[in-house]
Write a protein that holds these residues in place. Structure first.
Motif, PDB file in Angstrom:
ATOM      1  N   GLY A 124       0.790  -1.225   0.000  1.00 39.85           N
ATOM      2  CA  GLY A 124       0.000   0.000   0.000  1.00 39.85           C
ATOM      3  C   GLY A 124       0.817   1.267   0.000  1.00 39.85           C
ATOM      4  N   GLU A 125       2.057   1.193   0.466  1.00 35.99           N
ATOM      5  CA  GLU A 125       2.908   2.392   0.513  1.00 35.99           C
ATOM      6  C   GLU A 125       3.832   2.497  -0.702  1.00 35.99           C
ATOM      7  OE1 GLU A 125       5.041  -0.961   2.637  1.00 35.99           O
ATOM      8  OE2 GLU A 125       2.995  -0.165   2.521  1.00 35.99           O
ATOM      9  N   HIS A 126       3.620   1.669  -1.710  1.00 34.05           N
ATOM     10  CA  HIS A 126       4.531   1.641  -2.855  1.00 34.05           C
ATOM     11  C   HIS A 126       4.574   3.001  -3.568  1.00 34.05           C
ATOM     12  CE1 HIS A 126       6.462   0.299  -6.573  1.00 34.05           C
ATOM     13  NE2 HIS A 126       6.772  -0.821  -5.946  1.00 34.05           N
ATOM     14  N   GLN A 127       5.752   3.383  -3.993  1.00 37.92           N
ATOM     15  CA  GLN A 127       5.946   4.695  -4.604  1.00 37.92           C
ATOM     16  C   GLN A 127       5.168   4.856  -5.906  1.00 37.92           C
ATOM     17  OE1 GLN A 127       7.485   7.115  -2.989  1.00 37.92           O
ATOM     18  NE2 GLN A 127       6.928   8.538  -4.626  1.00 37.92           N
ATOM     19  N   ASP A 128       4.918   3.765  -6.617  1.00 39.42           N
ATOM     20  CA  ASP A 128       4.177   3.868  -7.880  1.00 39.42           C
ATOM     21  C   ASP A 128       2.751   4.365  -7.660  1.00 39.42           C
ATOM     22  OD1 ASP A 128       6.442   2.987  -9.078  1.00 39.42           O
ATOM     23  OD2 ASP A 128       5.641   1.070  -9.789  1.00 39.42           O
ATOM     24  N   LEU A 129       2.205   4.141  -6.478  1.00 37.97           N
ATOM     25  CA  LEU A 129       0.867   4.659  -6.178  1.00 37.97           C
ATOM     26  C   LEU A 129       0.895   6.174  -6.041  1.00 37.97           C
ATOM     27  CD1 LEU A 129      -0.298   2.023  -3.554  1.00 37.97           C
ATOM     28  CD2 LEU A 129      -0.853   2.109  -5.990  1.00 37.97           C
ATOM     29  N   ARG A 130       1.986   6.687  -5.531  1.00 35.16           N
ATOM     30  CA  ARG A 130       2.108   8.147  -5.410  1.00 35.16           C
ATOM     31  C   ARG A 130       2.184   8.780  -6.799  1.00 35.16           C
ATOM     32  NH1 ARG A 130       1.686   5.695  -1.213  1.00 35.16           N
ATOM     33  NH2 ARG A 130      -0.438   6.005  -1.977  1.00 35.16           N
ATOM     34  N   GLY A 131       2.784   8.057  -7.745  1.00 33.35           N
ATOM     35  CA  GLY A 131       2.809   8.552  -9.120  1.00 33.35           C
ATOM     36  C   GLY A 131       1.414   8.643  -9.710  1.00 33.35           C
ATOM     37  N   LEU A 132       0.563   7.652  -9.416  1.00 35.84           N
ATOM     38  CA  LEU A 132      -0.836   7.696  -9.871  1.00 35.84           C
ATOM     39  C   LEU A 132      -1.558   8.879  -9.257  1.00 35.84           C
ATOM     40  CD1 LEU A 132      -3.453   6.592 -11.119  1.00 35.84           C
ATOM     41  CD2 LEU A 132      -3.625   5.031  -9.153  1.00 35.84           C
ATOM     42  N   GLU A 133      -1.296   9.146  -7.984  1.00 40.14           N
ATOM     43  CA  GLU A 133      -1.967  10.266  -7.320  1.00 40.14           C
ATOM     44  C   GLU A 133      -1.588  11.602  -7.967  1.00 40.14           C
ATOM     45  OE1 GLU A 133      -2.427   8.255  -2.883  1.00 40.14           O
ATOM     46  OE2 GLU A 133      -0.656   9.463  -3.366  1.00 40.14           O
ATOM     47  N   LYS A 134      -0.350  11.729  -8.406  1.00 43.66           N
ATOM     48  CA  LYS A 134       0.046  12.954  -9.104  1.00 43.66           C
ATOM     49  C   LYS A 134      -0.703  13.113 -10.420  1.00 43.66           C
ATOM     50  CE  LYS A 134       4.703  13.290  -7.129  1.00 43.66           C
ATOM     51  NZ  LYS A 134       6.163  13.256  -7.421  1.00 43.66           N
ATOM     52  N   LEU A 135      -0.885  11.990 -11.129  1.00 49.70           N
ATOM     53  CA  LEU A 135      -1.641  12.032 -12.379  1.00 49.70           C
ATOM     54  C   LEU A 135      -3.100  12.408 -12.145  1.00 49.70           C
ATOM     55  CD1 LEU A 135      -0.337   8.809 -14.203  1.00 49.70           C
ATOM     56  CD2 LEU A 135       0.170  11.186 -14.816  1.00 49.70           C
ATOM     57  N   ALA A 136      -3.661  11.922 -11.046  1.00 48.89           N
ATOM     58  CA  ALA A 136      -5.086  12.128 -10.779  1.00 48.89           C
ATOM     59  C   ALA A 136      -5.398  13.521 -10.260  1.00 48.89           C
ATOM     60  CB  ALA A 136      -5.572  11.075  -9.789  1.00 48.89           C
ATOM     61  N   GLY A 137      -4.437  14.167  -9.613  1.00 50.37           N
ATOM     62  CA  GLY A 137      -4.677  15.498  -9.076  1.00 50.37           C
ATOM     63  C   GLY A 137      -5.127  15.460  -7.624  1.00 50.37           C
ATOM     64  N   GLU A 138      -4.988  16.576  -6.954  1.00 45.54           N
ATOM     65  CA  GLU A 138      -5.209  16.654  -5.511  1.00 45.54           C
ATOM     66  C   GLU A 138      -6.649  16.341  -5.112  1.00 45.54           C
ATOM     67  OE1 GLU A 138      -4.694  19.923  -1.870  1.00 45.54           O
ATOM     68  OE2 GLU A 138      -3.797  20.286  -3.848  1.00 45.54           O
ATOM     69  N   GLU A 139      -7.615  16.868  -5.848  1.00 48.59           N
ATOM     70  CA  GLU A 139      -9.019  16.682  -5.461  1.00 48.59           C
ATOM     71  C   GLU A 139      -9.433  15.213  -5.553  1.00 48.59           C
ATOM     72  OE1 GLU A 139     -13.534  18.194  -6.652  1.00 48.59           O
ATOM     73  OE2 GLU A 139     -11.775  19.158  -7.553  1.00 48.59           O
ATOM     74  N   ASP A 140      -9.158  14.570  -6.685  1.00 47.57           N
ATOM     75  CA  ASP A 140      -9.544  13.172  -6.850  1.00 47.57           C
ATOM     76  C   ASP A 140      -8.750  12.262  -5.909  1.00 47.57           C
ATOM     77  OD1 ASP A 140     -11.352  13.906  -8.735  1.00 47.57           O
ATOM     78  OD2 ASP A 140     -10.174  13.252 -10.463  1.00 47.57           O
ATOM     79  N   THR A 141      -7.491  12.598  -5.678  1.00 50.86           N
ATOM     80  CA  THR A 141      -6.667  11.810  -4.758  1.00 50.86           C
ATOM     81  C   THR A 141      -7.224  11.878  -3.341  1.00 50.86           C
ATOM     82  OG1 THR A 141      -4.649  12.023  -6.065  1.00 50.86           O
ATOM     83  CG2 THR A 141      -4.379  11.647  -3.705  1.00 50.86           C
ATOM     84  N   GLY A 142      -7.624  13.080  -2.910  1.00 49.93           N
ATOM     85  CA  GLY A 142      -8.212  13.233  -1.587  1.00 49.93           C
ATOM     86  C   GLY A 142      -9.520  12.490  -1.451  1.00 49.93           C
ATOM     87  N   GLU A 143     -10.313  12.507  -2.501  1.00 46.06           N
ATOM     88  CA  GLU A 143     -11.598  11.796  -2.498  1.00 46.06           C
ATOM     89  C   GLU A 143     -11.382  10.295  -2.379  1.00 46.06           C
ATOM     90  OE1 GLU A 143     -15.863  11.437  -2.970  1.00 46.06           O
ATOM     91  OE2 GLU A 143     -14.625  13.221  -2.667  1.00 46.06           O
TER      92      GLU A 143
END
Length: 240
Positions: A124-143
């Motif tokens: 769950g803490e894998h860095q590749d997930l953080r890359g997806l969150e950057k692509l998705a943007g702050e609002e969708d990531t927070g949701e």
């Protein structure tokens, strides 16, 4: 009268999150209680959860509870988690939601065949997930809340990059609160359904109750396609 086991488990979760003794009225209606430590909403807010035609509401103080009780008990149960209806009877500064609350049992689950897609499991803490969150943007990531998962992440890659992921956080009452996130350029292609299916299957195999909380219609459609049933809604209210 037959008892819906899914509804019983869902109600048990939110009764526990209220942090004070309260239960959903079996014959419908709205119950308002004082709970400064409520898990139904942010601190200092009013929390509303409707499930199966009944509602529980938490308020941070006695005065607020009395005011909210007088306002909300005059509404139909299905309206107490409707932001527009609530604004008609209370002075509201901000709201979060409403979000549909959907659940699935092992018998009702409709898993997705990934076909040509490969679903990979990551920590769950894998860095590749953080890359997806950057692509998705702050609002969708927070949701989505993907950074909060305690399960493995189930991901789909394209071009070596994670473009969709899902996982869950274990909540009280052996509940698996599911998070799903897809990169904007890859939405509408069934990737969320594929990742979400793997996540729900993992939760059910662990005898957990999968919960899908969603505001966005597209996310709600994904849950329904997997066999989740919408049993109610959640709304958080900050009074003016």
């Amino acid at each position: 009268m037959s008892v819906d086991p899914l509804l019983v488990r869902a109600r048990g979760l939110w009764e526990r999150l209220a942090s004070v003794p309260v239960s959903f009225a079996p014959n419908g209606g709205v119950r308002v209680v004082v709970s400064a430590e409520s898990g139904l909403c942010p601190a200092g807010w009013v929390g509303v959860v409707t499930l199966g035609g009944s509602a529980i509401v938490t308020a941070p103080s006695e005065d607020t509870a009395a005011m909210v009780h007088d306002a909300l008990t005059g509404l139909p149960v299905e309206a107490v988690a409707d932001a527009d209806a609530v604004r008609e009877v209370l002075s509201v500064a901000r709201v979060l939601g409403p979000a549909a609350l959907a659940y699935v049992s092992a018998d009702g689950f409709r898993p997705v065949d990934p076909g040509l897609l490969t679903v990979e499991r990551l920590p769950g803490e894998h860095q590749d997930l953080r890359g997806l969150e950057k692509l998705a943007g702050e609002e969708d990531t927070g949701e989505a809340g993907l950074e909060e998962i305690t399960s493995p992440a189930f991901v789909v890659r394209q071009g070596g990059h994670v473009v969709a992921a899902a996982g869950y956080r274990v909540w009280p009452g052996r509940t698996a609160h599911i998070s799903v996130l897809t990169a904007p350029a890859w939405r509408g292609r069934g990737l969320a359904r594929t990742a979400g299916s793997a996540t729900a299957a993992h939760a059910l195999a662990a005898d957990l109750l999968p919960q899908w909380r969603a505001r966005v219609p597209a996310s709600r459609r994904v849950a329904l396609a997997l066999g989740f049933r919408e049993l109610g809604a959640q709304l958080s209210i900050e009074l003016a």
